[in-house]
Motif scaffolding. Structure first.
Motif, short mmCIF file in Angstrom:
data_model
loop_
_atom_site.label_atom_id
_atom_site.label_comp_id
_atom_site.label_asym_id
_atom_site.label_seq_id
_atom_site.Cartn_x
_atom_site.Cartn_y
_atom_site.Cartn_z
N PRO A 52 0.85 -1.23 0.04
CA PRO A 52 0.10 -0.13 -0.03
C PRO A 52 1.05 1.39 0.02
CG PRO A 52 -0.06 -0.94 2.10
CD PRO A 52 0.96 -1.81 1.45
N ARG A 53 0.18 2.55 -0.36
CA ARG A 53 0.71 3.64 -0.19
C ARG A 53 -0.15 4.72 0.58
NH1 ARG A 53 0.94 7.40 -4.36
NH2 ARG A 53 2.66 8.24 -3.75
N LEU A 54 0.51 5.21 1.54
CA LEU A 54 -0.33 5.57 2.84
C LEU A 54 0.46 6.95 3.14
CD1 LEU A 54 -2.61 6.09 4.95
CD2 LEU A 54 -1.05 4.84 6.38
N SER A 55 -0.44 8.09 3.02
CA SER A 55 0.17 9.29 3.88
C SER A 55 -0.65 9.52 4.82
CB SER A 55 0.16 10.42 2.70
OG SER A 55 0.33 11.92 3.34
N LEU A 56 -0.14 9.77 6.25
CA LEU A 56 -0.89 9.83 7.32
C LEU A 56 -0.40 11.21 7.95
CD1 LEU A 56 -1.54 7.21 10.03
CD2 LEU A 56 -1.41 9.64 10.52
N MET A 57 -1.28 12.10 8.19
CA MET A 57 -1.08 13.44 8.98
C MET A 57 -1.65 13.81 10.06
SD MET A 57 -0.80 15.67 5.16
CE MET A 57 -1.68 14.60 4.01
N VAL A 58 -1.18 14.52 10.73
CA VAL A 58 -1.85 14.85 12.11
C VAL A 58 -1.33 16.26 12.54
CG1 VAL A 58 -0.29 13.71 13.83
CG2 VAL A 58 -2.76 14.10 14.32
N GLY A 59 -2.20 17.05 13.14
CA GLY A 59 -1.86 18.48 13.43
C GLY A 59 -1.04 18.45 15.04
N ARG A 105 -8.61 10.97 23.69
CA ARG A 105 -8.31 10.64 22.39
C ARG A 105 -6.84 10.12 21.91
NH1 ARG A 105 -13.53 13.37 19.46
NH2 ARG A 105 -14.98 12.03 20.76
N ALA A 106 -5.96 11.20 22.40
CA ALA A 106 -4.40 10.96 21.79
C ALA A 106 -4.24 10.89 20.71
CB ALA A 106 -3.99 9.80 22.78
N MET A 107 -4.59 11.90 19.78
CA MET A 107 -4.76 11.82 18.44
C MET A 107 -3.15 11.67 17.77
SD MET A 107 -7.75 11.83 16.96
CE MET A 107 -7.66 12.87 15.48
N VAL A 108 -2.34 12.40 18.32
CA VAL A 108 -1.02 12.52 17.83
C VAL A 108 -0.21 11.13 18.10
CG1 VAL A 108 1.25 13.54 17.87
CG2 VAL A 108 -0.96 14.99 18.07
N ASP A 109 -0.54 10.83 19.65
CA ASP A 109 0.43 9.54 19.83
C ASP A 109 0.16 8.33 18.97
OD1 ASP A 109 1.88 10.83 21.61
OD2 ASP A 109 0.88 10.38 23.34
N ARG A 110 -1.43 8.34 18.97
CA ARG A 110 -1.93 7.18 18.23
C ARG A 110 -1.54 7.09 16.73
NH1 ARG A 110 -6.29 4.50 21.17
NH2 ARG A 110 -7.06 6.10 22.76
N ALA A 111 -1.64 8.36 16.10
CA ALA A 111 -1.26 8.35 14.58
C ALA A 111 0.22 7.80 14.51
CB ALA A 111 -1.36 9.67 14.00
N ARG A 112 1.03 8.62 15.14
CA ARG A 112 2.55 8.27 15.15
C ARG A 112 2.62 6.76 15.47
NH1 ARG A 112 4.25 11.76 18.55
NH2 ARG A 112 5.23 13.20 16.95
N GLY A 113 1.93 6.22 16.48
CA GLY A 113 1.98 4.74 16.75
C GLY A 113 1.63 3.95 15.71
N PHE A 114 0.57 4.24 14.94
CA PHE A 114 -0.10 3.41 13.95
C PHE A 114 1.01 3.51 12.71
CE2 PHE A 114 -2.39 2.63 10.10
CZ PHE A 114 -3.05 1.44 10.54
N LEU A 118 4.82 4.64 2.83
CA LEU A 118 4.22 5.09 4.21
C LEU A 118 4.89 6.39 4.78
CD1 LEU A 118 3.62 1.66 6.25
CD2 LEU A 118 2.21 2.74 4.67
N ARG A 119 4.29 7.35 4.82
CA ARG A 119 4.56 8.71 5.16
C ARG A 119 3.73 9.06 6.38
NH1 ARG A 119 5.67 11.59 -0.75
NH2 ARG A 119 6.25 9.48 -1.80
N PHE A 120 4.64 9.54 7.45
CA PHE A 120 3.93 10.39 8.45
C PHE A 120 4.29 11.84 8.74
CE2 PHE A 120 3.94 11.66 12.94
CZ PHE A 120 2.83 11.54 13.18
#
Length: 271
Positions: free
Chosen positions: A188-195, A221-230, A244-246
């Protein structure tokens, strides 16, 4: 009043073949002749909130592709007609079942919604504008970002690339993690972004009357930690062949990140 319109753009309502509530579809066409295989396409969820902005980001970038790395593509937005309860419908469409925090809105429409995209919407768009089936990207923000990740995990062949912005992993993180172990024919190709300010209060929010409630919800909800961890889990599970890009977008919160993410999403989709 003189309404502002988007040139080479239109909307129409499209219902599932067996009947039911229609979706509002927004379509922006690129100018010029299509490549032999058709134009690349980006499918944007929650299109009522941002389709016009996305269209302008795309068209401005495509004026100088050598500088922006953004070229012509078809932009397809999926939203809801005026008068519909968009919050209730999106909770149903984007979820496979109840979320971790519960709630009264119906859930579980994920499969039917994806089926509509694949079996009804894509063929309809392809009849209106030449679309390259091998260069299509799914873009989702918030709960639509959760849906985007879930489709990438379990129906990865539906799109060639996925962009998940501020995905609500807290909704059902266990399902997404379980999906990492599933077999896929193509990496897969994935770009994952979070503020930056999605997990804590931004400086301009600290004095708001609801600041304590906001801070507690964001911490839970820990949006940043969850996104980085995923992203880290996905890199380990999917291997080096996956793209995969974060990105942590400085100065943005859950609402402001959307326009900031659009140009990045287009470059990723067209890479």
């Amino acid at each position: 009043m003189n309404p502002v319109t988007l040139p080479d753009a239109e909307w129409f309502d499209l219902a599932p073949p067996g009947g039911g509530a229609p979706w509002r579809i927004f379509l922006a066409r690129p100018q010029g002749e299509a490549p032999a295989a058709g134009f690349p396409g980006l499918f944007m969820l929650d299109a009522n909130a941002g389709f016009a902005t996305f269209t302008e980001v795309l068209r401005r970038g495509a004026v100088r592709p050598a500088a922006t790395s953004i070229g012509p593509m078809v932009l397809v937005g999926i939203g809801y007609p005026e008068g519909d309860d968009a919050r209730a419908r999106r909770h149903f469409d984007y979820t496979a079942g109840p979320g971790a925090e519960g709630g009264a809105r119906p859930t579980g429409g994920r499969d039917a919604f994806l089926g509509f995209i694949e079996q009804v919407l894509k063929p309809r768009i392809a009849r209106q504008v030449p679309l390259d089936p091998a260069r299509q990207t799914l873009f989702g923000h918030s709960l639509a970002g959760w849906f985007t990740l879930d489709v990438m995990m379990r129906d990865s062949s539906a799109f060639a690339a996925y962009v998940a912005v501020s995905p609500s992993l807290w909704w059902d993180e266990a399902r997404l993690i379980a999906g990492l172990a599933l077999a896929r024919a193509v990496p897969p190709r994935l770009s994952l972004m979070v503020g930056e300010w999605e997990q804590a209060l931004a400086p301009w929010q600290a004095e708001r009357p609801e600041a304590a409630e906001m801070a507690a919800r964001r911490a839970r909800r820990a949006m940043v930690d969850r996104a980085r961890g995923f992203a880290e889990r996905a890199r380990a599970a999917l291997g080096r062949e996956a793209d995969l890009r974060f990105d942590l977008l400085a100065g943005e919160d859950h609402a402001s990140i959307l326009p900031a993410a659009m140009a990045r999403a287009l470059r990723f989709a067209l890479a």
